[in-house]
Design a protein around this motif. Sequence first.
Motif, short mmCIF file in Angstrom:
data_model
loop_
_atom_site.label_atom_id
_atom_site.label_comp_id
_atom_site.label_asym_id
_atom_site.label_seq_id
_atom_site.Cartn_x
_atom_site.Cartn_y
_atom_site.Cartn_z
N TRP A 275 20.83 35.30 27.94
CA TRP A 275 20.65 34.62 26.66
C TRP A 275 21.78 33.62 26.46
N PRO A 276 21.48 32.36 26.14
CA PRO A 276 22.54 31.35 25.96
C PRO A 276 23.46 31.69 24.79
N THR A 277 24.75 31.67 25.04
CA THR A 277 25.71 32.02 23.99
C THR A 277 26.73 30.93 23.72
N SER A 278 26.76 29.88 24.52
CA SER A 278 27.72 28.80 24.31
C SER A 278 26.96 27.47 24.22
N VAL A 279 27.68 26.44 23.82
CA VAL A 279 27.07 25.11 23.74
C VAL A 279 26.61 24.69 25.14
#
Length: 125
Positions: A12-16
């Motif tokens: 799951w994407p967690t950073s910009v």
Amino acid sequence: MANKLKFGKSLWPTSVHSLIGSFALLLICIQVFVGFRKRRMMALNEQMQSDIGPVYRWHGKLGLVAYDFCVLALVTGMLSYVNWSFANFLVIFSSLLTWFIAMTHAVLKTRPSEENQGLVSGSDV
């Protein structure tokens, strides 16, 4: 993504950087799917000697947007994960310069066939 799987981290994407990269991958997948459909429709139009079905004129513009997001993901990843040095600065600068040259060329390029004959017949989808 392979690195996250290797170390057992969440996909799951967690950073910009990961959000931009995930969106870039989504755009690339759309490009591949639409590209195959466009190719199939072009072959069918050629075989039937008519202009039926969608033309997908937006397909080329979406490719440029996907390239933009790929370069943005590259630069944000490098800015957040590399140490500042002259060599790293040159890599980031050359990536942005390459992006600028590619986008300038894409915007300034004209297509003689569209200029002389009008747009390709068919419907936009």
